[in-house]
Scaffold this active site. Structure first.
Site, short mmCIF file in Angstrom:
data_model
loop_
_atom_site.label_atom_id
_atom_site.label_comp_id
_atom_site.label_asym_id
_atom_site.label_seq_id
_atom_site.Cartn_x
_atom_site.Cartn_y
_atom_site.Cartn_z
N ARG A 157 0.90 -1.06 0.14
CA ARG A 157 0.00 -0.08 0.17
C ARG A 157 0.83 1.34 -0.10
O ARG A 157 0.39 2.33 -0.72
CB ARG A 157 -1.19 -0.02 1.16
CG ARG A 157 -1.84 1.01 1.27
CD ARG A 157 -2.54 1.39 -0.06
NE ARG A 157 -3.21 0.76 -0.59
CZ ARG A 157 -3.37 0.43 -2.03
NH1 ARG A 157 -2.95 1.99 -2.92
NH2 ARG A 157 -3.92 -0.60 -2.71
N LYS A 210 1.00 24.19 -3.30
CA LYS A 210 -0.13 23.54 -2.73
C LYS A 210 -0.03 21.81 -3.23
O LYS A 210 -0.74 21.31 -3.76
CB LYS A 210 -1.41 24.03 -3.78
CG LYS A 210 -1.62 25.52 -3.59
CD LYS A 210 -2.71 25.94 -4.59
CE LYS A 210 -2.87 27.38 -4.47
NZ LYS A 210 -4.01 27.94 -5.31
N LYS A 215 2.48 38.60 -1.98
CA LYS A 215 1.25 38.39 -2.36
C LYS A 215 0.29 39.45 -1.66
O LYS A 215 0.73 40.40 -0.97
CB LYS A 215 0.83 36.94 -1.84
CG LYS A 215 1.46 35.95 -2.51
CD LYS A 215 1.28 34.35 -1.88
CE LYS A 215 -0.15 34.05 -2.15
NZ LYS A 215 -0.30 33.77 -3.73
N GLU A 235 2.65 39.61 -6.90
CA GLU A 235 1.32 39.44 -7.32
C GLU A 235 0.41 40.38 -7.39
O GLU A 235 0.25 41.64 -6.75
CB GLU A 235 0.76 38.36 -6.17
CG GLU A 235 -0.52 37.95 -6.51
CD GLU A 235 -1.34 37.10 -5.47
OE1 GLU A 235 -1.26 36.10 -5.38
OE2 GLU A 235 -2.11 37.68 -4.80
N ASP A 255 -2.57 37.67 -11.45
CA ASP A 255 -3.24 36.65 -10.70
C ASP A 255 -4.91 36.77 -11.27
O ASP A 255 -5.59 37.91 -10.94
CB ASP A 255 -3.30 37.06 -9.20
CG ASP A 255 -3.74 35.81 -8.53
OD1 ASP A 255 -3.69 34.69 -8.64
OD2 ASP A 255 -4.67 36.13 -7.60
#
Length: 277
Positions: free
Chosen positions: A98, A133, A165, A195, A216
């Protein structure tokens, strides 16, 4: 890329999670000296990534295991293909199954979707990049899978590069102020990315001499205008809600980089089974 100790730490933690006090099924059914032969079989078609990591799972459980790859990372496989064969202690095969499959399936899923994005814009200058992410604890492997699939990596972590950001901008009191504050405290070798969400912010980023300007969640028309205004003064990155249906139009605006969070944050695992024969 990464060291064997980095990989071992990830695998050992995964094995501990899966069997903190052993495998009560396997340990009570299978003789400790029993040997078996198994096949890993693709149940999807796509790009394989993570074979050496899967191999290492079994090596940590049985130092004499024989893991033969029938393909290599980055290769396209079809449904039904045998991608690896394994011979070793039956207990090791069952205990590692697994963990090995979880890692191999996730990395192959990332490599496959990255290949699809990269192929869409291979005739244009823009590059597909990932984001932060990622799955906690698996970032180095997931970013490796992006490279296997034909994409490139954005910064690995918060220590790698400056990315100002929206919340940084609000806290600092503006883009130019944020750039000035950080530029006075970092080495000259580190680039500064900002950003932006509007043309006014793009102009402020240019005025502050940002090295990279992220557009963005901009519409295509605004993105085209921003690229024209920047005109080579900075690297241009597009970000936000990028899909396989929209990436070509985004790349055609003239941006240099297109970051795609879905490469890692919501990827579908590549289906692989392991069968003892």
């Amino acid at each position: 890329m990464f060291s064997i100790s980095d990989i071992d730490n990830i695998i050992i933690n995964s094995l501990k999670e899966d069997m903190p006090a052993g495998d009560i099924t396997t340990d009570n059914i299978i003789d400790e000296n029993a040997m078996s032969f198994a096949k890993m079989i693709a149940k999807d078609s796509g790009v394989i990534a993570g074979l050496d990591v899967a191999k290492r799972v079994f090596e940590l459980l049985d130092q004499d295991v024989k893991f033969d790859k029938h393909t290599e990372d980055g290769q396209w496989v079809s449904k039904g293909d045998v991608i690896a064969t394994i011979h070793g202690k039956t207990r090791a095969l069952l205990k590692g199954e697994r963990t090995a499959l979880n890692i191999l399936q996730r990395l192959s899923g990332i490599a496959t979707i990255t290949r699809q994005y990269a192929d869409k814009i291979k005739h244009l200058k823009a590059k597909v990049v990932d984001t932060r992410k990622t799955t906690p604890g698996l970032r180095m492997l997931e970013k490796y899978a992006v490279r296997v699939g034909g994409g490139t990596n954005h910064r690995f972590c918060l220590s790698d590069g400056v990315l100002i950001k929206d919340n940084h901008i609000k806290a600092a009191g503006g883009i130019k102020k944020a750039i000035e504050l950080v530029r006075n405290k970092i080495p000259h070798t580190i680039k500064i990315e900002v950003e932006t969400e509007t043309i006014d912010q793009v102009l402020e980023a240019i005025d502050g001499k940002a090295d990279i300007i992220m557009l963005d969640n901009m519409g295509l028309d605004m993105m085209k205008e921003a690229v024209k205004i920047i005109n080579g003064k900075a690297i241009v990155e597009a970000s936000g809600n990028v899909t396989l249906d929209t990436i070509v139009e985004i790349a055609e605006t003239g941006v240099d980089i297109i970051s795609v969070g879905s490469l890692t944050h919501s990827v579908r695992a590549f289906d692989i089974s392991m069968k003892i024969t």
